[in-house]
Design an enzyme around this catalytic site. Structure first.
Site, PDB file in Angstrom:
ATOM      1  CE1 TYR A 116     -54.634  92.515 -29.990  1.00  0.00           C
ATOM      2  CE2 TYR A 116     -56.053  91.678 -28.247  1.00  0.00           C
ATOM      3  CZ  TYR A 116     -54.839  91.689 -28.903  1.00  0.00           C
ATOM      4  OH  TYR A 116     -53.835  90.871 -28.482  1.00  0.00           O
ATOM      5  CG  ASP A 169     -54.738  85.314 -21.995  1.00  0.00           C
ATOM      6  OD1 ASP A 169     -55.425  84.288 -22.035  1.00  0.00           O
ATOM      7  OD2 ASP A 169     -53.654  85.443 -22.593  1.00  0.00           O
ATOM      8  NE  ARG A 216     -83.905  67.651 -27.896  1.00  0.00           N
ATOM      9  CZ  ARG A 216     -83.602  68.293 -26.784  1.00  0.00           C
ATOM     10  NH1 ARG A 216     -82.889  69.413 -26.831  1.00  0.00           N
ATOM     11  NH2 ARG A 216     -83.993  67.862 -25.620  1.00  0.00           N
ATOM     12  CG  HIS A 275     -87.491  68.092 -23.143  1.00  0.00           C
ATOM     13  ND1 HIS A 275     -87.357  68.374 -21.801  1.00  0.00           N
ATOM     14  CD2 HIS A 275     -86.599  68.895 -23.774  1.00  0.00           C
ATOM     15  CE1 HIS A 275     -86.423  69.305 -21.635  1.00  0.00           C
ATOM     16  NE2 HIS A 275     -85.952  69.641 -22.819  1.00  0.00           N
ATOM     17  CE  LYS A 319     -79.275  69.403 -19.979  1.00  0.00           C
ATOM     18  NZ  LYS A 319     -80.568  69.055 -20.605  1.00  0.00           N
ATOM     19  CB  CYS A 332     -57.847  90.649 -24.729  1.00  0.00           C
ATOM     20  SG  CYS A 332     -57.754  92.425 -24.933  1.00  0.00           S
ATOM     21  NE  ARG A 386     -86.963  65.279 -18.364  1.00  0.00           N
ATOM     22  CZ  ARG A 386     -88.172  65.378 -18.924  1.00  0.00           C
ATOM     23  NH1 ARG A 386     -89.127  64.528 -18.598  1.00  0.00           N
ATOM     24  NH2 ARG A 386     -88.419  66.301 -19.832  1.00  0.00           N
TER      25      ARG A 386
HETATM   26  C1  LIG Z   1     -81.644  69.412 -19.748  1.00  0.00           C
HETATM   27  C2  LIG Z   1     -82.901  68.666 -19.611  1.00  0.00           C
HETATM   28  C3  LIG Z   1     -83.760  68.927 -18.552  1.00  0.00           C
HETATM   29  C4  LIG Z   1     -83.528  70.039 -17.552  1.00  0.00           C
HETATM   30  O1  LIG Z   1     -84.019  71.230 -18.103  1.00  0.00           O
HETATM   31  P1  LIG Z   1     -84.004  72.604 -17.280  1.00  0.00           P
HETATM   32  O2  LIG Z   1     -84.694  73.555 -18.183  1.00  0.00           O
HETATM   33  O3  LIG Z   1     -82.574  72.962 -17.076  1.00  0.00           O
HETATM   34  O4  LIG Z   1     -84.707  72.370 -16.005  1.00  0.00           O
HETATM   35  C5  LIG Z   1     -84.900  68.135 -18.429  1.00  0.00           C
HETATM   36  N1  LIG Z   1     -85.159  67.168 -19.317  1.00  0.00           N
HETATM   37  C6  LIG Z   1     -84.355  66.886 -20.359  1.00  0.00           C
HETATM   38  C7  LIG Z   1     -84.721  65.805 -21.300  1.00  0.00           C
HETATM   39  C8  LIG Z   1     -83.209  67.633 -20.544  1.00  0.00           C
HETATM   40  O5  LIG Z   1     -82.420  67.372 -21.587  1.00  0.00           O
END
Ligand SMILES: *Cc1c(COP(=O)(O)O)cnc(C)c1O
Length: 385
Positions: free
Chosen positions: A277, A326, A145, A174, A47, A324, A229
């Site tokens: 700056y 750039d 969430r 998660h 992602k 800055c 994941r």
């Molecule tokens: C982004 C994400 C992950 C990966 O998490 P990491 O901490 O980068 O390994 C796994 N599961 C879900 C649902 C995520 O959104």
């Protein structure tokens, strides 16, 4: 998968660039794969343009190195990978809205799902197209969430089972704090276990299960279930160990992105010269100040002003004055002579020296995820195969 030229239209002709070491990336995929129990699948999370590394090259490299599924954040990222010819299974992690159902079905993507109205709409549309839709049911065990509450999973799953065109690929949760808090993580994992047991008690078949992100896998290796994941670890960042579990065996990961630039100019300045700056820095001695062609428009956080180092000739030099848009300035007075055109590393290795993305993010009071994602689109990604 070919190596695309930089997608930002600037070509590769810029001294400021992010080198992406695909060999290191593949190494990380393989070595993490080796920590999995037999049969456990690996979702490579690509992602946010693969955490700033480039989704297409990383997707290809991940599949080559043995990933089973690709995880994208939003559906547009999945469509982009399909448009580029990626045929691997792609899962949309944050799920979709009803008006994205057709894209999901036409492009054979799977989605996270946790609400009844979306389930009904998706099932209906799939039926109309004489298709089925792959879904992963998300369970909220304490992230607050997305997800059906762990206590409601059995009822939700029964409801889903009534929608014949939905193909339940998994139930998953998660972890919010697998790199910070062992107790809370155990509580989340226990809630998931309870939810799965209540499926069993009701005689409902249990789909495949996944809970672990990178920190989950490395700090709670027993929680692998049927898939993990992985995101940040694939990019070479090792999530911190928990205070309670300082001794853990984790594979050695290689950093994938190396953010580099070159000296644009050496500016010799006498003592008492104000820099940049707002006059935040004044030279205390005769100084040599290197001007670098990288600034906050490239994603170099302005809040790092006066609080970061770079590597030049394998040595550290402090950044001075306000960053800055750039450009930024580096004091190289104490270094052996630095020339215009010399390579400078913002994070990554140079000879024996290294500045990690962890260091830069800590100094910027953020996390490596944000630092990596922030490297701007004006910075060409240069792929080292
Ligand atoms: C982004 C994400 C992950 C990966 O998490 P990491 O901490 O980068 O390994 C796994 N599961 C879900 C649902 C995520 O959104």
């Amino acid at each position: 998968m070919g190596t695309p030229p930089s997608a930002n239209g600037l070509g590769l002709h810029r001294s400021t660039r992010a080198e992406i070491d695909l060999d290191a990336f593949r190494h990380n995929v393989r070595i993490l794969r080796q920590t999995l129990k037999p049969g456990v699948r690996l979702m490579a999370v690509v992602k946010a343009d693969a955490y700033g590394h480039g989704a297409l090259p990383c997707a290809g490299a991940a599949m080559e190195a043995g990933a089973d599924v690709l995880g994208v954040g939003i559906i547009a990222e999945g469509l982009e990978l399909r448009r580029c010819g990626v045929e691997a299974p792609i899962h949309v992690l944050i799920g979709i809205l009803p008006d994205e159902i057709d894209d999901l079905l036409h492009h054979n993507l799977s989605t996270t799902l946790c609400t009844r109205p979306l389930a009904e709409a998706l099932a209906k549309r799939a039926a109309a197209l004489n298709q089925s839709a792959d879904i992963h049911i998300k369970v909220d065990t304490g992230m607050g969430r997305l997800g059906v509450s762990w206590e409601e999973l059995p009822a939700f799953l029964e409801f889903i089972r009534g929608l014949k065109t939905l193909n339940v690929c998994s139930v998953f949760t998660h972890l919010s704090s697998a790199d910070e808090d062992a107790d809370y993580t155990h509580r989340q994992l226990q809630r998931m276990d309870q939810a799965l047991q209540s499926l069993h008690q009701r005689g409902l078949p249990c789909p495949p299960v996944h809970c672990d992100n990178s920190a989950g896998l490395l700090n709670f290796p027993e929680s692998q279930h049927d898939m993990v994941r992985l995101g940040i670890a694939l990019y070479g960042v090792t999530p911190p160990a928990l205070p309670e579990q300082p001794a853990r065996t984790v594979p050695t990961l290689r950093s994938v992105m190396h953010w580099k630039t070159r000296v644009l100019r050496i500016n010799p300045l006498p003592a008492n010269s104000y820099l940049s700056y707002g006059r935040r820095f004044v030279t205390e001695r005769d100084s040599r100040i290197a001007v670098l062609p990288v600034g906050y428009a490239d994603g170099l956080s302005r809040s790092l002003s006066g609080n970061m180092d770079v590597l030049v000739g394998g040595r550290r030099a402090p950044q001075v004055g306000a960053i800055c848009m750039d450009m930024c300035l580096v004091d190289v007075t104490d270094l052996p002579p630095v020339q215009e055109g010399d390579e400078v590393v913002l994070f990554g290795r140079q000879g024996e020296a290294a500045i990690t993305v962890e260091e830069m993010s800590a100094r910027d009071d953020t996390i490596p995820y944000e630092t990596l994602c922030s490297v701007g689109k004006r910075v060409p990604r240069v792929y080292i195969p």
